[in-house]
Design an enzyme around this catalytic site. Structure first.
Site, PDB file in Angstrom:
ATOM      1  N   ARG A 137     -30.227 -43.356 -33.116  1.00  0.00           N
ATOM      2  CA  ARG A 137     -28.760 -43.311 -32.959  1.00  0.00           C
ATOM      3  C   ARG A 137     -28.126 -44.704 -33.019  1.00  0.00           C
ATOM      4  NH1 ARG A 137     -26.810 -38.281 -30.725  1.00  0.00           N
ATOM      5  NH2 ARG A 137     -28.069 -36.773 -31.837  1.00  0.00           N
ATOM      6  N   ARG A 162     -21.633 -43.584 -31.968  1.00  0.00           N
ATOM      7  CA  ARG A 162     -20.446 -43.850 -31.153  1.00  0.00           C
ATOM      8  C   ARG A 162     -20.470 -45.141 -30.360  1.00  0.00           C
ATOM      9  NH1 ARG A 162     -20.108 -38.274 -28.284  1.00  0.00           N
ATOM     10  NH2 ARG A 162     -22.334 -38.490 -28.690  1.00  0.00           N
ATOM     11  N   ARG A 173     -14.922 -42.541 -38.468  1.00  0.00           N
ATOM     12  CA  ARG A 173     -14.986 -41.110 -38.162  1.00  0.00           C
ATOM     13  C   ARG A 173     -13.684 -40.546 -37.583  1.00  0.00           C
ATOM     14  NH1 ARG A 173     -18.630 -38.201 -36.129  1.00  0.00           N
ATOM     15  NH2 ARG A 173     -16.874 -36.808 -36.183  1.00  0.00           N
ATOM     16  N   ASP A 210     -27.570 -35.370 -39.905  1.00  0.00           N
ATOM     17  CA  ASP A 210     -27.862 -34.686 -38.648  1.00  0.00           C
ATOM     18  C   ASP A 210     -28.923 -33.633 -38.922  1.00  0.00           C
ATOM     19  OD1 ASP A 210     -26.810 -34.416 -35.715  1.00  0.00           O
ATOM     20  OD2 ASP A 210     -27.206 -32.388 -36.414  1.00  0.00           O
ATOM     21  N   TYR A 226     -31.557 -24.541 -31.348  1.00  0.00           N
ATOM     22  CA  TYR A 226     -30.112 -24.439 -31.618  1.00  0.00           C
ATOM     23  C   TYR A 226     -29.752 -23.081 -32.229  1.00  0.00           C
ATOM     24  CZ  TYR A 226     -29.577 -29.347 -30.475  1.00  0.00           C
ATOM     25  OH  TYR A 226     -29.565 -30.531 -29.799  1.00  0.00           O
TER      26      TYR A 226
HETATM   27  O1  1CP Z   1     -28.378 -43.560 -36.226  1.00  0.00           O
HETATM   28  C1  1CP Z   1     -29.066 -42.512 -36.261  1.00  0.00           C
HETATM   29  O2  1CP Z   1     -30.004 -42.324 -35.467  1.00  0.00           O
HETATM   30  C2  1CP Z   1     -28.789 -41.494 -37.361  1.00  0.00           C
HETATM   31  C3  1CP Z   1     -27.978 -40.395 -37.045  1.00  0.00           C
HETATM   32  C4  1CP Z   1     -28.390 -39.121 -36.351  1.00  0.00           C
HETATM   33  C5  1CP Z   1     -29.641 -38.544 -36.087  1.00  0.00           C
HETATM   34  C6  1CP Z   1     -31.014 -39.133 -36.335  1.00  0.00           C
HETATM   35  C7  1CP Z   1     -27.427 -38.195 -35.914  1.00  0.00           C
HETATM   36  C8  1CP Z   1     -25.984 -38.399 -36.001  1.00  0.00           C
HETATM   37  N1  1CP Z   1     -28.058 -37.064 -35.467  1.00  0.00           N
HETATM   38  C9  1CP Z   1     -29.405 -37.255 -35.534  1.00  0.00           C
HETATM   39  C10 1CP Z   1     -30.463 -36.295 -35.189  1.00  0.00           C
HETATM   40  C11 1CP Z   1     -30.171 -35.271 -34.164  1.00  0.00           C
HETATM   41  N2  1CP Z   1     -29.091 -34.429 -34.044  1.00  0.00           N
HETATM   42  C12 1CP Z   1     -31.099 -34.894 -33.152  1.00  0.00           C
HETATM   43  C13 1CP Z   1     -32.449 -35.515 -32.998  1.00  0.00           C
HETATM   44  C14 1CP Z   1     -32.328 -36.843 -32.350  1.00  0.00           C
HETATM   45  C15 1CP Z   1     -32.010 -36.822 -30.889  1.00  0.00           C
HETATM   46  O3  1CP Z   1     -32.766 -36.190 -30.136  1.00  0.00           O
HETATM   47  O4  1CP Z   1     -31.026 -37.481 -30.507  1.00  0.00           O
HETATM   48  C16 1CP Z   1     -30.538 -33.868 -32.396  1.00  0.00           C
HETATM   49  C17 1CP Z   1     -31.152 -33.154 -31.211  1.00  0.00           C
HETATM   50  C18 1CP Z   1     -29.272 -33.572 -32.964  1.00  0.00           C
HETATM   51  C19 1CP Z   1     -28.315 -32.549 -32.523  1.00  0.00           C
HETATM   52  C20 1CP Z   1     -27.021 -33.164 -32.170  1.00  0.00           C
HETATM   53  N3  1CP Z   1     -26.115 -33.560 -33.096  1.00  0.00           N
HETATM   54  C21 1CP Z   1     -26.560 -33.525 -30.889  1.00  0.00           C
HETATM   55  C22 1CP Z   1     -27.288 -33.296 -29.569  1.00  0.00           C
HETATM   56  C23 1CP Z   1     -26.727 -32.131 -28.829  1.00  0.00           C
HETATM   57  C24 1CP Z   1     -27.597 -31.722 -27.651  1.00  0.00           C
HETATM   58  O5  1CP Z   1     -28.303 -30.692 -27.757  1.00  0.00           O
HETATM   59  O6  1CP Z   1     -27.596 -32.443 -26.629  1.00  0.00           O
HETATM   60  C25 1CP Z   1     -25.306 -34.137 -31.065  1.00  0.00           C
HETATM   61  C26 1CP Z   1     -24.395 -34.687 -30.009  1.00  0.00           C
HETATM   62  C27 1CP Z   1     -25.035 -34.156 -32.471  1.00  0.00           C
HETATM   63  C28 1CP Z   1     -23.886 -34.776 -33.168  1.00  0.00           C
HETATM   64  C29 1CP Z   1     -24.180 -36.102 -33.748  1.00  0.00           C
HETATM   65  N4  1CP Z   1     -25.203 -36.372 -34.647  1.00  0.00           N
HETATM   66  C30 1CP Z   1     -25.133 -37.699 -35.015  1.00  0.00           C
HETATM   67  C31 1CP Z   1     -24.024 -38.290 -34.342  1.00  0.00           C
HETATM   68  C32 1CP Z   1     -23.575 -39.725 -34.516  1.00  0.00           C
HETATM   69  C33 1CP Z   1     -23.447 -37.285 -33.554  1.00  0.00           C
HETATM   70  C34 1CP Z   1     -22.218 -37.427 -32.684  1.00  0.00           C
HETATM   71  C35 1CP Z   1     -21.059 -36.896 -33.461  1.00  0.00           C
HETATM   72  C36 1CP Z   1     -19.850 -37.694 -33.323  1.00  0.00           C
HETATM   73  O7  1CP Z   1     -19.837 -38.920 -33.559  1.00  0.00           O
HETATM   74  O8  1CP Z   1     -18.808 -37.070 -33.010  1.00  0.00           O
END
Ligand code: 1CP
Length: 330
Positions: free
Chosen positions: A10, A14, A23, A59, A134
């Site tokens: 990540r 944010r 964004r 994602d 999910y």
């Molecule tokens: O910089 C990076 O790491 C690349 C971006 C990235 C990655 C690798 C994003 C962007 N998502 C992911 C993978 C992802 N998505 C995972 C595996 C990694 C982890 O465990 O953190 C998971 C579980 C998700 C699902 C997801 N998407 C969540 C988690 C929800 C939960 O169950 O708690 C969330 C909040 C998202 C949205 C998301 N994905 C990525 C971002 C930057 C965001 C936030 C969206 C935003 O900015 O509004």
């Protein structure tokens, strides 16, 4: 000794004001489908922090959406699925992914690889268990209760769903590899909810289909396999076909290495919450992780999970320099 490579899960996201600016008006999945935005957001942390790898901005639900699943990413929530999976007919409704469905990813990877030069680009996908969670829960879950109820109560539906997810995931990674990523990470973020016995029985064969498929088709590409709360699963997650095993903050890297044996490198362990503490605390923890990681046959410096949105990005930049300085002298 050579410097220990460092990147952050990540790292794009944010914590960065430049990410929030890009964004501001654009929904998450739309950003993930636009090659120019994927390029820009992927590059932001590389420019700012000097990390040793870029990770593709995307994602884990992007390939599901591309295969026709009605899923959205809601701000402050995460993925939300309109019609959760309960029966075989729901699995049958999830079609295969074709390379053309995610051409925007291939296009973005091509642009990134040209611009990054020697800096590796990490491709990624969600593993079958975490994606299934999910799809079955309909959104984020703390207990994964519905997921486990289906896994134990309807193993035929479970295995059909995970087989389909493994195919989709393998195709998504294949597209990224063919377009030029030089490493792949399989995120099984929530696998730590399972015992080792259940992981081996219900999950490992499906994750192994993905990692084994990648190793057969792209033998030169290193594979990272990551989860949270997976101290008891490290050996099994390595056996699923990983070159590098992700470790969260609960298991020190030397302990992880003793469990994994000589054939696997480790990544992770710094608690993302430590980055919210005063700098002397951060510095001591970075030094500890580097010291314990030096016991492993290979060490990629990272956090135990993703960067928290409230993290000061300047702290991340300082961590990158510290990792480079300290590891050069180890
Ligand atoms: O910089 C990076 O790491 C690349 C971006 C990235 C990655 C690798 C994003 C962007 N998502 C992911 C993978 C992802 N998505 C995972 C595996 C990694 C982890 O465990 O953190 C998971 C579980 C998700 C699902 C997801 N998407 C969540 C988690 C929800 C939960 O169950 O708690 C969330 C909040 C998202 C949205 C998301 N994905 C990525 C971002 C930057 C965001 C936030 C969206 C935003 O900015 O509004």
């Amino acid at each position: 000794m050579a410097q220990t490579p460092v990147w952050f899960m990540r790292q794009a996201g944010r914590s960065l004001p430049e990410y929030r600016a890009v964004r501001a008006e654009i929904p998450m999945l739309e950003a993930c489908r636009t090659p120019e935005l994927i390029f820009e957001i992927t590059m932001q942390p590389v420019r700012r922090h000097g990390v040793d790898a870029a990770i593709l901005f995307s994602d884990i639900v992007v390939p599901l959406a591309a295969a026709g699943v009605d899923v959205d990413i809601r701000p402050g929530v995460g993925p939300v699925v309109a019609k959760p999976v309960v029966a075989l007919e729901d699995v049958a409704a999830i079609r295969s992914l074709h390379a053309d469905d995610v051409r925007f990813v291939a296009d973005a990877v091509g642009m990134l690889v040209r611009d990054l030069g020697a800096t590796p680009l990490i491709g990624f996908a969600g593993a079958p268990f975490t994606l299934a969670s999910y799809l079955i829960e309909g959104g984020p879950s703390r207990t994964h209760a519905r997921t486990k109820a289906l896994m134990y109560g309807a193993p035929d539906v479970w295995h059909a769903l995970c087989s389909r997810l493994a195919e989709i995931t393998l195709e998504f990674l294949r597209v990224q590899a063919a377009a030029g990523v030089s490493v792949v990470q399989l995120f099984d973020s929530w696998a730590g909810a399972l015992s080792e016995a259940d992981y081996r029985r219900f999950v490992l064969p499906h994750s192994a289909a993905v990692l084994g498929g990648m190793s057969a088709e792209f033998p030169e590409l290193p594979r990272i396999h990551f989860g949270v709360g997976t101290g008891e699963l490290l050996v099994a997650m390595g056996e699923a076909g990983a070159d590098v095993v992700g470790v969260d903050w609960r298991t020190p890297l030397d302990v992880a290495t003793a469990r994994l044996g000589p054939g696997r490198a480790v990544q992770g362990n710094l608690d993302p919450c430590v980055l919210l503490a005063p700098w002397p605390v951060v510095e001591a923890e970075v030094r500890r992780v580097l010291h314990e990681g030096s016991a492993a046959p290979g060490h990629v410096f990272n956090l135990g999970h993703g960067v928290l949105p409230e993290t000061d990005p300047d702290v991340l930049t300082r961590v990158v320099s510290l990792v480079h300085d300290v590891s050069a002298r180890l």
